[in-house]
Design a protein around this motif. Structure first.
Motif, PDB file in Angstrom:
ATOM      1  N   CYS A 175      -1.535  -6.287   0.344  1.00 12.48           N
ATOM      2  CA  CYS A 175      -1.864  -5.595  -0.418  1.00 12.48           C
ATOM      3  C   CYS A 175      -0.796  -5.460  -1.257  1.00 12.48           C
ATOM      4  O   CYS A 175       0.606  -5.237  -1.557  1.00 12.48           O
ATOM      5  CB  CYS A 175      -3.338  -4.443   0.030  1.00 12.48           C
ATOM      6  SG  CYS A 175      -4.318  -5.166   0.401  1.00 12.48           S
ATOM      7  N   CYS A 201      -4.274   1.854  -0.273  1.00 15.58           N
ATOM      8  CA  CYS A 201      -5.273   1.067  -0.893  1.00 15.58           C
ATOM      9  C   CYS A 201      -6.706   1.139  -0.454  1.00 15.58           C
ATOM     10  O   CYS A 201      -7.003   1.322   0.402  1.00 15.58           O
ATOM     11  CB  CYS A 201      -4.443   0.215   0.152  1.00 15.58           C
ATOM     12  SG  CYS A 201      -3.299  -0.824   0.325  1.00 15.58           S
ATOM     13  N   GLN A 202      -7.413   0.839  -2.159  1.00 19.14           N
ATOM     14  CA  GLN A 202      -8.826   1.281  -1.796  1.00 19.14           C
ATOM     15  C   GLN A 202      -9.460   0.063  -1.717  1.00 19.14           C
ATOM     16  O   GLN A 202     -10.605   0.120  -0.579  1.00 19.14           O
ATOM     17  CB  GLN A 202      -9.080   2.208  -3.263  1.00 19.14           C
ATOM     18  CG  GLN A 202      -8.229   3.419  -3.081  1.00 19.14           C
ATOM     19  CD  GLN A 202      -9.263   3.416  -4.572  1.00 19.14           C
ATOM     20  OE1 GLN A 202      -9.756   3.550  -5.209  1.00 19.14           O
ATOM     21  NE2 GLN A 202      -8.631   5.052  -4.731  1.00 19.14           N
ATOM     22  N   ASP A 203      -8.967  -0.978  -1.902  1.00 16.73           N
ATOM     23  CA  ASP A 203      -9.937  -1.994  -1.951  1.00 16.73           C
ATOM     24  C   ASP A 203      -9.032  -3.044  -1.147  1.00 16.73           C
ATOM     25  O   ASP A 203      -8.241  -3.651  -1.120  1.00 16.73           O
ATOM     26  CB  ASP A 203      -9.950  -2.813  -2.733  1.00 16.73           C
ATOM     27  CG  ASP A 203     -11.583  -4.438  -2.779  1.00 16.73           C
ATOM     28  OD1 ASP A 203     -11.967  -4.338  -1.382  1.00 16.73           O
ATOM     29  OD2 ASP A 203     -11.438  -4.501  -3.671  1.00 16.73           O
ATOM     30  N   THR A 204      -8.965  -3.319   0.803  1.00 19.40           N
ATOM     31  CA  THR A 204      -8.628  -4.596   1.125  1.00 19.40           C
ATOM     32  C   THR A 204      -9.700  -5.516   1.540  1.00 19.40           C
ATOM     33  O   THR A 204      -9.470  -6.278   3.119  1.00 19.40           O
ATOM     34  CB  THR A 204      -8.051  -3.307   2.257  1.00 19.40           C
ATOM     35  OG1 THR A 204      -9.802  -2.912   3.086  1.00 19.40           O
ATOM     36  CG2 THR A 204      -7.542  -2.486   1.896  1.00 19.40           C
ATOM     37  N   GLU A 205     -10.526  -5.598   1.287  1.00 12.03           N
ATOM     38  CA  GLU A 205     -11.178  -7.115   1.812  1.00 12.03           C
ATOM     39  C   GLU A 205     -10.093  -7.955   1.707  1.00 12.03           C
ATOM     40  O   GLU A 205     -10.602  -8.785   2.329  1.00 12.03           O
ATOM     41  CB  GLU A 205     -12.964  -6.045   0.676  1.00 12.03           C
ATOM     42  CG  GLU A 205     -13.706  -6.101   0.946  1.00 12.03           C
ATOM     43  CD  GLU A 205     -14.895  -6.188   0.365  1.00 12.03           C
ATOM     44  OE1 GLU A 205     -15.550  -6.550  -0.346  1.00 12.03           O
ATOM     45  OE2 GLU A 205     -15.852  -5.345   0.413  1.00 12.03           O
ATOM     46  N   LYS A 206     -10.266  -8.578   0.312  1.00 11.14           N
ATOM     47  CA  LYS A 206      -9.111  -9.965  -0.690  1.00 11.14           C
ATOM     48  C   LYS A 206      -8.219  -9.083   0.204  1.00 11.14           C
ATOM     49  O   LYS A 206      -7.211 -10.653  -0.071  1.00 11.14           O
ATOM     50  CB  LYS A 206     -10.228  -9.986  -1.226  1.00 11.14           C
ATOM     51  CG  LYS A 206     -11.738 -10.218  -1.585  1.00 11.14           C
ATOM     52  CD  LYS A 206     -10.914 -10.429  -3.201  1.00 11.14           C
ATOM     53  CE  LYS A 206     -13.037 -10.620  -3.399  1.00 11.14           C
ATOM     54  NZ  LYS A 206     -13.360 -11.537  -5.171  1.00 11.14           N
ATOM     55  N   CYS A 207      -7.180  -8.419   0.684  1.00 13.62           N
ATOM     56  CA  CYS A 207      -5.860  -8.543   0.922  1.00 13.62           C
ATOM     57  C   CYS A 207      -5.661  -7.983   2.322  1.00 13.62           C
ATOM     58  O   CYS A 207      -6.375  -7.234   3.125  1.00 13.62           O
ATOM     59  CB  CYS A 207      -5.054  -7.919   0.013  1.00 13.62           C
ATOM     60  SG  CYS A 207      -5.678  -5.901  -0.366  1.00 13.62           S
ATOM     61  N   ASN A 208      -4.356  -8.482   2.775  1.00 12.64           N
ATOM     62  CA  ASN A 208      -3.875  -7.425   4.396  1.00 12.64           C
ATOM     63  C   ASN A 208      -2.908  -6.150   4.198  1.00 12.64           C
ATOM     64  O   ASN A 208      -1.889  -5.912   3.600  1.00 12.64           O
ATOM     65  CB  ASN A 208      -3.234  -8.343   5.085  1.00 12.64           C
ATOM     66  CG  ASN A 208      -3.280  -7.929   6.566  1.00 12.64           C
ATOM     67  OD1 ASN A 208      -3.149  -6.839   6.581  1.00 12.64           O
ATOM     68  ND2 ASN A 208      -2.274  -8.907   7.651  1.00 12.64           N
ATOM     69  N   CYS A 237       0.959  -1.060  -0.274  1.00 15.75           N
ATOM     70  CA  CYS A 237      -0.279   0.000  -0.087  1.00 15.75           C
ATOM     71  C   CYS A 237       0.959   0.733  -0.052  1.00 15.75           C
ATOM     72  O   CYS A 237       0.519   2.248   0.997  1.00 15.75           O
ATOM     73  CB  CYS A 237      -1.044  -0.058   1.604  1.00 15.75           C
ATOM     74  SG  CYS A 237      -1.933  -1.173   1.380  1.00 15.75           S
TER      75      CYS A 237
END
Length: 657
Positions: free
Chosen positions: A489, A441-448, A437
């Motif tokens: 991420c 990071c905008q989308d963190t639902e599937k990554c840390n 990141c």
């Protein structure tokens, strides 16, 4: 009961002289009631500042968690010139400390040009508007309206419930040449007296205006023609940072008094829209005006530069130093392209229908494409700008009025970078990738977003992050690396740079620098700048790029593309878009260094990796670690080999003896 005859006579005498004295004129007092002055200002010979907390009320929603509960507060800040010198372009700091959100500030604007509401929990700077100067009591006969300003603040604070009072930790004047001691605190107020610094040597002013200041990007707003209801202004932007840059710049400001843009030359607006004029005060006053010819009526217009082919356009061009397609290059790269100029015709509305009633716009902001962030201060009235006389004679023409806006580059923080760097070396097969990141990071639902980036094989740098997970897992399995769940991420950066150490020998060392463009746009006339803690002075040459050692800038290595190869192409689709990953634009070169006696360079300890990298003026995020030897590289110690024959010879001699 009878009163003595002397008593009524005495009362008449007292009544007469009392009335007589009351009718006498008093030269020590003013019949008009003076406003209450801030406490403590009587002994101040300088600039007196005070902060007074007025009230606060509980806001919705009402929560049991004290730290999360919000409170609406009101307070006032008073700044008063009690000295003998004019205070120009005043600027103060208020050290808020309770997660405050400032909603409004009458008579002031945020110095960094931000809009309200603004997060000021770590403190904020305020500048005056429209009253930016404070006269002296001597020059105004004590007129408080000219020497004093009271700012009414309103906002929200968190986490401090009554009866405790949410006071700032500090207040101070930050104008050059003044010193402020620690403020005196009371329960609901605080004040400080800032005095002139006797060691400060102020420049002698030839006029009543402030001298022009220095900064990374200087903007001049010069009024060249003025009429009753409109004026013509020339805006000049100059890049003064040797490593700063702007590409495809967009400039915006905020009109504070209902002005609108009638026409422009040398630049244009993103939206041609007159709605705000037709249905606003401008439409009521200019009832006979044909607003179809008006360019823009937005309170915050967005202005962009024209392409080069418009430079000779009789309607939009014909302005020197205009039409650069939004490029402002540093002087170290091309001094002829470090300036951009355009003209704007501005119409005003009542009550500013006087040719001298001119107020520059506030809250200036400028951004580019993958360029550094600039923070711009408020416009400051300066000496009128000088222009060549249009007739060609050896004479100069002065602007009617000039204001200067100083913009400086802001240091990026994690998540706010736009480019990043990866490290690799000949003695380690793993690549240390860009930080997780690094560019947000905008989308963190599937990554840390908090997990450290996984080590990668070298070929993984050639594919987008979305296609790297398979290679990262396989590389971790081969090398027995830990695989986190979920995976880290990506870096989400538009440009990434790989720095790879290729060799290390007695007289020198070498590296390979590779640039990857993950955007769909091309970067024309790109540059990158590399700085080292020690190794920069040993720079020798670049083999596929142009390189210059800037010794006066911490031995910065300034790198550009060769003539004809100065385009960093954008990312394109793979040969088969359905199955093949996207292909980034890429350029690379080998760079060699010499080893000098001083300072001693230890490549194995990481001194061959840069401490700072910039791309097109934007500072890039660096990894927190450097590659280390993992068995694939080795070093040879020759001392045992030299000692072995000596020891053998001694043993033979002892045996024979």
């Amino acid at each position: 009961m009878k009163l003595p005859w002397k008593l009524p006579g005495f009362m008449l005498f007292l009544f007469y002289y009392t009335n007589h004295f009351c009718l006498a004129q008093d030269y020590d007092t003013n019949s008009d009631a003076r406003p209450a002055l801030p406490k403590g200002e009587e002994l101040c010979n300088g600039i007196f500042l005070s902060y007074n907390f007025i009230s606060r009320t509980k806001e919705f929603p009402h929560l049991r968690n004290v730290s999360a509960q919000s409170w609406a507060f009101k307070s006032t800040v008073t700044i008063m010139n009690t000295g003998t010198q004019l205070l120009q372009a005043w600027k103060i700091f208020i050290g808020f400390q309770y997660k405050e959100i400032l909603v409004s500030a009458s008579g002031a604007v945020l110095t960094n040009g931000a809009d309200f509401p603004a997060d000021v929990g770590n403190g904020t700077y305020l500048s005056g508007y429209p009253q930016s100067d404070l006269e002296t009591s001597i020059d105004t006969a004590g007129d408080l309206s000219q020497i004093q300003l009271q700012i009414e603040l309103s906002g929200t604070q968190f986490g401090l419930k009554p009866p405790r009072t949410p006071m700032p930790r500090a207040i101070k004047l930050v104008n050059a040449g003044y010193k402020c001691p620690a403020a005196t605190h009371r329960k609901t107020s605080m004040y400080v007296c800032c005095v002139r610094d006797p060691k400060y040597k102020a420049k002698e002013l030839k006029t009543k205006f402030l001298p022009r200041q220095k900064g990374d990007l200087l903007i001049s707003y010069d009024v060249t023609q003025a009429y009753g209801n409109n004026y013509l202004a020339q805006v000049t932007m100059e890049n003064h940072n040797p490593l700063g840059r702007l590409d495809h710049w967009n400039l915006t400001w905020e009109w504070m008094r209902g002005e609108f843009i009638y026409s422009m030359k040398g630049a244009y607006v993103r939206e041609v829209d007159t709605t705000d004029c037709l249905y606003g005060l401008a439409g009521q006053y200019y009832q006979e005006m044909d607003f179809s010819k008006v360019l823009n009526c937005h309170k915050k217009p967005i202005i962009f530069d024209l392409p080069a082919e418009r430079a000779n356009d009789t309607e939009l061009g014909k302005i020197p130093n205009c039409c650069r397609n939004g490029s402002l290059l540093p002087v170290t790269m091309d001094g002829s392209k470090s300036k951009s100029v355009f003209q704007v015709q501005v119409f005003k509305i009542p009550p500013d229908l006087n040719r001298t009633a001119i107020y520059p716009p506030q809250k200036w902001k400028i951004v580019g494409v993958l360029n550094p962030d600039y923070t711009c201060g408020p416009p400051i009235r300066v000496d009128p700008a000088q222009f060549p006389e249009p007739s060609g004679l050896q004479a100069i023409k002065l602007a009617l009025a000039s204001w200067q806006v100083v913009c400086n580059i802001s240091q990026p923080t994690k998540g706010n970078f736009r480019c990043c760097v990866s490290f690799s070396a000949y003695y380690n097969e793993s690549v240390i990738p860009c930080e997780t990141c690094a560019c947000g990071c905008q989308d963190t639902e599937k990554c840390n977003p908090h997990e450290q980036a996984m080590l990668l094989p070298a070929e993984a740098l050639l594919v987008p992050f979305a296609n790297r997970s398979v290679k990262a897992r396989a590389w971790a399995a081969v090398n027995h690396f830990h695989v986190p769940t979920p995976l880290p991420c990506g870096d989400n950066c538009g440009v990434s740079i790989n720095w790879h150490l290729t060799s290390d020998y007695n007289q020198g060392w070498a590296a390979r620098i590779t640039l990857f463009n993950w955007k769909r746009i091309n970067f024309e006339n790109w540059f990158t700048a590399i700085q080292f803690k020690k190794a920069g002075s040993g720079y020798e040459r670049l083999y596929s790029f142009n390189g210059t050692l800037l010794k006066n800038l911490n031995n910065t290595i300034f790198i550009q593309g060769l003539p004809g190869l100065n385009y960093l192409m954008g990312m394109v689709d793979g040969s088969n878009p359905k199955t093949d990953p996207n292909v980034p634009g890429k350029q690379q070169s080998v760079i060699s260094f010499r080893k000098k006696r001083k300072p001693v360079i230890n490549i194995a300890k990481g001194e061959g990796f840069p401490s700072r990298v910039l791309f097109n003026g934007e500072e890039c995020a660096l990894p927190r670690h450097i590659p280390i030897g993992n068995g694939y590289g080795f070093s040879l110690n020759l001392m045992p080999l030299l000692l072995f024959p000596v020891l053998t010879f001694l043993l033979i001699e002892i045996h024979n003896y």
